[in-house]
Design an enzyme around this catalytic site. Structure first.
Site, short mmCIF file in Angstrom:
data_model
loop_
_atom_site.label_atom_id
_atom_site.label_comp_id
_atom_site.label_asym_id
_atom_site.label_seq_id
_atom_site.Cartn_x
_atom_site.Cartn_y
_atom_site.Cartn_z
N SER A 82 -1.17 12.68 -70.30
CA SER A 82 -1.53 11.68 -69.27
C SER A 82 -0.33 10.80 -68.99
O SER A 82 0.53 10.61 -69.85
CB SER A 82 -2.66 10.80 -69.78
OG SER A 82 -2.19 9.96 -70.83
N ASP A 83 -0.25 10.28 -67.77
CA ASP A 83 0.67 9.16 -67.59
C ASP A 83 0.10 8.03 -68.45
O ASP A 83 -1.08 8.04 -68.83
CB ASP A 83 0.81 8.74 -66.12
CG ASP A 83 2.09 7.91 -65.92
OD1 ASP A 83 2.66 7.43 -66.93
OD2 ASP A 83 2.52 7.72 -64.77
N TRP A 84 0.95 7.07 -68.76
CA TRP A 84 0.58 6.08 -69.77
C TRP A 84 -0.57 5.18 -69.28
O TRP A 84 -0.37 4.30 -68.45
CB TRP A 84 1.83 5.27 -70.13
CG TRP A 84 2.54 5.81 -71.34
CD1 TRP A 84 2.93 5.09 -72.44
CD2 TRP A 84 2.95 7.15 -71.62
NE1 TRP A 84 3.52 5.91 -73.38
CE2 TRP A 84 3.54 7.19 -72.91
CE3 TRP A 84 2.84 8.37 -70.94
CZ2 TRP A 84 4.05 8.34 -73.49
CZ3 TRP A 84 3.34 9.53 -71.52
CH2 TRP A 84 3.94 9.49 -72.78
N GLY A 85 -1.74 5.49 -69.77
CA GLY A 85 -2.91 4.71 -69.38
C GLY A 85 -3.68 5.33 -68.23
O GLY A 85 -4.52 4.67 -67.62
#
Ligand code: BGC
Length: 762
Positions: A232-235
């Site tokens: 995932s992208d961060w968050g």
């Protein structure tokens, strides 16, 4: 033992809790270790133009420090080299530093398409063109992974703005996705096989990328054969279970205590098939295992810096050079006035997650002074970087330039105007800078002014570049910007960068203007496939500097175009070979980027007048001629047909053009491609016209309607005028109209499986 082979056994031995843990990181930058099973943790770090390993406090914005690393040109600069070999070398150099720092995966490259010059993160992206982005990014991935360090291709997909980036829905049709926003990902995944792909924050047509099954599984793995980890992208994860089911393997950073519990209870309750968890855990394990092959490395900062300098020099774009004012000729008589704060405080990278701590920074003023030992170089800052007007600084700069033979004005965007996290609202340079330029031009009308630009994404030039004899676009060219610029200004390096994005005359001309950055949670990609030069060309709009443009201190001639084609469209092996000669008509060695564009003027769908399909950067000694050969295949001539849901070539004319930019086409040739025209699948919802036009459907319909007692075509077939008027009604509708001969019985016969007319079938 084969590493992949050992993974299933290991997964089978793990508890649900352990498998869930593997699908989350253990902290901001690490995967979870499982000591009882001998599974180590690995570290990932940003990219993409240098390593940002944060040994201490992790943050999202490069605010807390990272270990010193070579700051290479950012993607907008490096992409302008149009040089896959150079990009591969930079990728390998970043990979080497990652290896030395025990980092397993570098979070890059970023290959989102520059849909609008306003996007705050354009400096991290390569181009407005998918072909160019794909070729360059594949080289970056190959370079990184040659060091046994994984790449993370990001941000997948349609993440083309920063405004509302974690929630916005990119509303984009499939043809546009397939032709513009996905091909670079497709090319890199299928040719360079990145170890990981990072999903983006945004939604695509209403569904978060992190839980978009079609994107992460059907397309990425099913169609493209991706076998790595989707991170995932961060968050970017909102519903861990839905994300896992959609194909997202690793959540970063981990929502510990929430996501792991959600996965475990979904498996226990039978809401999540444990096989999906096993699959994701296995992929993460494979990533951990393959990164174990990494050997320690030592890095020579000097060698890395030298590459950063070469890369920066090869990336700068000479936009204009009236009267051959450049290169500068050193000599005792030469007096140079250097104006602009950027000359001593260069802007060389962007802000946000990609920001690295450079190992050193070359200062342009110092480097230029050293490169012109005989000349007299004086300096005035002229303005402050913040952009605020400062009359005292401006007046001092005007005085400083008095009597100079040449003025070099260092202009650019203040860092606060352009960054990850927000978009710009305009594309102008600060007025304090352009006003100063105007004052210099008025005060010294006979003194040539060279403008040097530092900015991550396109800035408007059309309001001021009449005041400049020469303009060099440096972009954000990394820690060696200063020395590389001195190389270019003095001719030690012959400029060879080319624009990877159009410089518009006005922001309002840009194709996405009316649909950027969207509102109320949605951004409509209303310009469709007409992104960048595709849109400017289709609307026949003037541009300040076109896509592909860039000057050299040499001039290049194109000749001897030769086009041949082999194989056949119907046979599935069509090839079109385009070759020509390129001559360096100057005396000094130079580099030219030969660009091949293809247009389909007779297309039945709206297509851009021309699209880049191949390019090649040539090294040419003075006077030297080389031949360049490009080979195209059917995909290069095709468009994505939403009706047929496949790449489609329509036989007929294709225009091939080779040249030095998208608007400097030197040689053109038209070919005719023959083959069976693509045909729609005829159904009850196809129109009367579509049926009649179809070589099989027409006769079948005529046969079913039959003839009247006089032997004349029955029903509507005998009435051409009526066909013209209601020919765009579907057969399904017309079956309810009396007297046309198109009854429900006729329809039933036409569309029974046996008589259905399949695409290309009979
Ligand atoms: C960025 C990514 C980056 C990640 C980790 C995110 O906010 O969009 O590009 O790799 O943070 O820093």
């Amino acid at each position: 033992m084969d590493e992949r082979g050992s993974v299933p056994a290991l997964v089978a031995s793990l508890s649900v809790e352990h498998k869930a843990a593997l699908c989350l990181g253990s902290d901001f930058w690490h995967t979870a270790p499982i000591e009882s099973a001998g599974i180590e943790s690995i570290m990932v770090s940003d990219g993409p133009h240098g390593l940002r390993k944060q040994p201490g406090r992790a943050d999202h914005a490069g605010l807390s420090g990272s270990v010193p690393a070579t700051c290479f040109p950012t993607a907008s600069a490096l992409g302008s080299s149009w040089d896959p070999e150079l990009v591969r070398a930079v990728g390998a150099a970043i990979g080497l530093e990652a290896r030395a720092q025990d980092v397993a995966v570098v979070l890059g490259p970023g290959i989102n398409i520059k849909r609008s010059p306003l996007c705050g993160r354009n400096f991290e992206y390569l181009s407005e063109d998918p072909h160019l982005s794909g070729r360059l990014a594949a080289a970056m991935v190959e370079g990184l992974q040659s060091q046994q360090v994984g790449a993370s291709l990001k941000h997948f997909a349609a993440n083309n703005q920063e405004t509302d980036r974690v929630r916005i829905s990119a509303d984009v049709d499939e043809r546009t996705l397939r032709e513009i926003y996905l091909p670079a990902f497709e090319y890199v995944v299928t040719t360079a096989r990145p170890w990981t792909v990072m999903c983006s924050y945004n939604k695509i047509n209403g569904e978060y990328a992190s839980q978009h099954r079609w994107l992460l599984t059907d397309l990425l793995r099913g169609e493209w054969g991706f076998d790595g980890v989707v991170v995932s992208d961060w968050g970017a994860v909102h519903d861990r279970v839905a994300a896992l089911a959609a194909g997202l393997d690793l959540e970063m950073p981990p929502d510990l205590g929430v996501s792991d519990r959600a996965i475990i209870s979904a498996v226990v309750a039978g809401r999540l098939d444990e096989a999906l968890l096993d699959q994701a855990a296995a992929r993460v394990l494979h990533l951990v295992q393959r990164s174990r092959r990494r050997e320690p490395a030592t890095v020579d900062a000097g060698t890395q810096h030298a590459l950063a300098r070469r890369a920066a020099g090869d990336s700068m774009v000479l936009l204009k050079n009236a009267g051959g004012v450049l290169p500068l000729q050193d000599g005792p008589g030469l007096s140079v006035a250097v104006i602009g704060e950027f000359a001593r405080t260069p802007r060389f990278q962007g802000a946000g997650s990609s920001q690295v701590s450079p190992t050193r920074v070359d200062i342009p003023l110092e480097e230029l002074t050293a490169a012109l030992p005989a000349a007299a170089v004086r300096y005035a800052p002229g303005f402050s970087i913040s952009g605020a007007a400062d009359p005292g600084l401006a007046a001092a700069a005007v005085s400083c330039a008095a009597g100079a033979d040449v003025i070099i004005a260092f202009l650019g965007l203040p860092p606060a105007e352009e960054s990850e996290g927000f978009d710009r609202t305009h594309i102008d340079l600060p007025a304090a800078q352009t006003d100063l330029l105007a004052r210099l031009a008025t005060a010294y009308p006979d003194t040539p002014i060279v403008v040097v630009l530092f900015n991550g994404s396109a800035v408007r030039t059309s309001t001021w570049d009449h005041a400049a004899a020469a303009v060099i676009e440096c972009w954000l060219a990394g820690q060696a910007t200063g020395s590389a610029l001195a190389d270019v200004l003095t001719g030690a390096v012959n400029p060879s960068g080319r624009l990877t994005e159009t410089i518009p005359v006005r922001l309002q001309d840009t194709p996405s203007y009316l649909n950027f950055p969207g509102e109320q949670g949605h951004v409509r990609y209303g310009e469709g496939v007409f992104v960048g030069y595709r849109g400017f060309d289709a609307a026949d709009l003037p541009v300040a500097y076109p896509f592909g443009h860039g000057l050299s201190y040499s001039t290049f001639r194109y000749s001897a175009l030769n086009v041949t084609h082999g194989g056949s469209l119907d046979g599935g092996d069509l090839t079109v070979t385009v070759s020509c000669s390129v001559t360096n008509a100057g005396e000094r060695p130079g580099r030219e980027v030969a660009q091949l564009y293809v247009g389909d003027p007779d297309a039945s769908v709206a297509r851009p007048p021309r699209e880049l399909k191949r390019f090649h950067k040539l090294n040419l000694a003075g006077g030297e001629t080389k031949q360049v050969t490009f080979t195209l295949n059917a995909r290069d001539l095709s468009y994505w047909s939403p009706a047929r849901r496949e790449w489609t070539v329509e036989p007929g004319l294709f225009e091939l053009a080779v040249g030095a930019s998208s608007r400097d086409l030197r040689l053109t040739h038209t070919i005719t491609v023959s083959g069976t025209p693509p045909r729609p699948l005829l159904t009850g919802m196809s129109t009367l016209e579509e049926w009649l036009d179809d070589p099989s459907g027409g006769p079948a319909l005529r046969h079913e309607i039959g003839t009247d007692p006089d032997g004349q075509p029955a029903g509507i077939l005998g009435n051409d005028e009526l066909i013209k008027i209601i020919g765009n009604f579907t057969l399904h509708t017309l079956a309810a109209f009396p007297g046309l001969g198109i009854t429900h019985e006729v329809l039933a016969k036409l569309i029974t499986p046996a008589s259905a007319v399949a695409p290309g079938g009979s």
